[in-house]
Design a protein around this motif. Sequence first.
Motif, PDB file in Angstrom:
ATOM      1  N   VAL A 169       0.855  -1.184   0.000  1.00 44.83           N
ATOM      2  CA  VAL A 169       0.000   0.000   0.000  1.00 44.83           C
ATOM      3  C   VAL A 169       0.897   1.242   0.000  1.00 44.83           C
ATOM      4  O   VAL A 169       1.741   1.405   0.876  1.00 44.83           O
ATOM      5  CB  VAL A 169      -0.924   0.033   1.226  1.00 44.83           C
ATOM      6  CG1 VAL A 169      -1.790   1.283   1.194  1.00 44.83           C
ATOM      7  CG2 VAL A 169      -1.793  -1.211   1.259  1.00 44.83           C
ATOM      8  N   VAL A 170       0.722   2.093  -0.999  1.00 48.50           N
ATOM      9  CA  VAL A 170       1.508   3.327  -1.128  1.00 48.50           C
ATOM     10  C   VAL A 170       0.611   4.495  -0.721  1.00 48.50           C
ATOM     11  O   VAL A 170      -0.479   4.665  -1.265  1.00 48.50           O
ATOM     12  CB  VAL A 170       2.018   3.510  -2.572  1.00 48.50           C
ATOM     13  CG1 VAL A 170       2.828   4.802  -2.694  1.00 48.50           C
ATOM     14  CG2 VAL A 170       2.868   2.313  -2.990  1.00 48.50           C
ATOM     15  N   SER A 171       1.062   5.276   0.234  1.00 51.09           N
ATOM     16  CA  SER A 171       0.242   6.376   0.743  1.00 51.09           C
ATOM     17  C   SER A 171       0.155   7.504  -0.279  1.00 51.09           C
ATOM     18  O   SER A 171       1.016   7.649  -1.155  1.00 51.09           O
ATOM     19  CB  SER A 171       0.826   6.920   2.051  1.00 51.09           C
ATOM     20  OG  SER A 171       2.034   7.616   1.804  1.00 51.09           O
ATOM     21  N   ARG A 172      -0.864   8.316  -0.136  1.00 49.70           N
ATOM     22  CA  ARG A 172      -1.024   9.469  -1.014  1.00 49.70           C
ATOM     23  C   ARG A 172       0.111  10.469  -0.809  1.00 49.70           C
ATOM     24  O   ARG A 172       0.548  11.121  -1.756  1.00 49.70           O
ATOM     25  CB  ARG A 172      -2.380  10.128  -0.770  1.00 49.70           C
ATOM     26  CG  ARG A 172      -3.545   9.248  -1.206  1.00 49.70           C
ATOM     27  CD  ARG A 172      -4.899   9.798  -0.792  1.00 49.70           C
ATOM     28  NE  ARG A 172      -5.966   8.941  -1.273  1.00 49.70           N
ATOM     29  CZ  ARG A 172      -6.522   9.060  -2.473  1.00 49.70           C
ATOM     30  NH1 ARG A 172      -6.126  10.018  -3.294  1.00 49.70           N
ATOM     31  NH2 ARG A 172      -7.478   8.237  -2.848  1.00 49.70           N
ATOM     32  N   ARG A 173       0.570  10.597   0.429  1.00 49.86           N
ATOM     33  CA  ARG A 173       1.683  11.517   0.681  1.00 49.86           C
ATOM     34  C   ARG A 173       2.946  11.070  -0.038  1.00 49.86           C
ATOM     35  O   ARG A 173       3.701  11.887  -0.559  1.00 49.86           O
ATOM     36  CB  ARG A 173       1.938  11.620   2.189  1.00 49.86           C
ATOM     37  CG  ARG A 173       0.887  12.451   2.919  1.00 49.86           C
ATOM     38  CD  ARG A 173       1.248  12.644   4.367  1.00 49.86           C
ATOM     39  NE  ARG A 173       0.320  13.545   5.029  1.00 49.86           N
ATOM     40  CZ  ARG A 173       0.405  13.903   6.302  1.00 49.86           C
ATOM     41  NH1 ARG A 173       1.388  13.428   7.043  1.00 49.86           N
ATOM     42  NH2 ARG A 173      -0.470  14.727   6.836  1.00 49.86           N
ATOM     43  N   GLU A 174       3.166   9.750  -0.063  1.00 46.26           N
ATOM     44  CA  GLU A 174       4.338   9.249  -0.787  1.00 46.26           C
ATOM     45  C   GLU A 174       4.204   9.512  -2.277  1.00 46.26           C
ATOM     46  O   GLU A 174       5.168   9.903  -2.944  1.00 46.26           O
ATOM     47  CB  GLU A 174       4.533   7.756  -0.538  1.00 46.26           C
ATOM     48  CG  GLU A 174       5.745   7.184  -1.275  1.00 46.26           C
ATOM     49  CD  GLU A 174       5.967   5.707  -1.020  1.00 46.26           C
ATOM     50  OE1 GLU A 174       6.622   5.057  -1.856  1.00 46.26           O
ATOM     51  OE2 GLU A 174       5.475   5.206   0.017  1.00 46.26           O
ATOM     52  N   LEU A 175       3.001   9.314  -2.818  1.00 46.26           N
ATOM     53  CA  LEU A 175       2.790   9.575  -4.245  1.00 46.26           C
ATOM     54  C   LEU A 175       3.035  11.044  -4.570  1.00 46.26           C
ATOM     55  O   LEU A 175       3.666  11.368  -5.581  1.00 46.26           O
ATOM     56  CB  LEU A 175       1.370   9.167  -4.654  1.00 46.26           C
ATOM     57  CG  LEU A 175       1.083   7.664  -4.656  1.00 46.26           C
ATOM     58  CD1 LEU A 175      -0.387   7.408  -4.950  1.00 46.26           C
ATOM     59  CD2 LEU A 175       1.966   6.942  -5.667  1.00 46.26           C
ATOM     60  N   LEU A 176       2.558  11.949  -3.722  1.00 49.64           N
ATOM     61  CA  LEU A 176       2.791  13.374  -3.942  1.00 49.64           C
ATOM     62  C   LEU A 176       4.278  13.691  -3.917  1.00 49.64           C
ATOM     63  O   LEU A 176       4.784  14.455  -4.742  1.00 49.64           O
ATOM     64  CB  LEU A 176       2.050  14.205  -2.899  1.00 49.64           C
ATOM     65  CG  LEU A 176       0.543  14.361  -3.092  1.00 49.64           C
ATOM     66  CD1 LEU A 176      -0.092  14.982  -1.863  1.00 49.64           C
ATOM     67  CD2 LEU A 176       0.238  15.214  -4.321  1.00 49.64           C
TER      68      LEU A 176
END
Length: 225
Positions: A169-176
């Motif tokens: 699971v990749v967090s939205r913060r990491e994607l940003l």
Amino acid sequence: MANVLVVEDDQFVRSALIRELTERAHAVRSAGTALDALREVTRAAPDVVILDLGLPDLDGAEALKMLRGVSDVPVIVATARDDETEIVRLLNAGADDYLIKPFSGEHLSARLAAVLRRSKPPSQGRLCEVGGLRVDLDRREAYLDDVLLDLTRREFDLLAHLASRPGHVVSRRELLAEVWQQPYGDDQTIDVHLSWLRRKLGETASSPRYLHTVRGVGVKLMAPP
């Protein structure tokens, strides 16, 4: 997500850093002294160290020298000392970056992401395969069941980041931080690009094949059953 070692003797500051980093999906360990930090580095091999200079057993500069003697782990110095000569000395002694206290969580996240990007080894023939999906990171091409996908630059970057972490699971913060190179932003931007990407993968959010949303956490890419 990165494995982060926080070296800070102030319990209040250490707890705040651990909470901030954990909320951004990092795995965090901590140490309150330089000697404990050395033991953690040799035992747990973190991806990055955030090092306070005002430690009770050793000055942070000496601690940095000792760390460099046992590991090449990236080190971000956190200091209240804003003297330029001192900062230059620390960078020359092996620090990868520095933060002047006090600093925001967004500032820390951006510096952390930048240091981690620089520390990644050069790629050689990188290829991610998940089920019928094949992502060639060097050629910047993606295929689904051997059919080339027509992706925009951002869609490819998003897919590549997820495909390099299948099942995680990749967090939205990491994607940003990693895909958009921004410490913070609008979640709607991610949702829109995920929607476009799903369409090109022949799926929808309600009937996912590869891209699965984990409510309140992030998104993961996995092979269809």
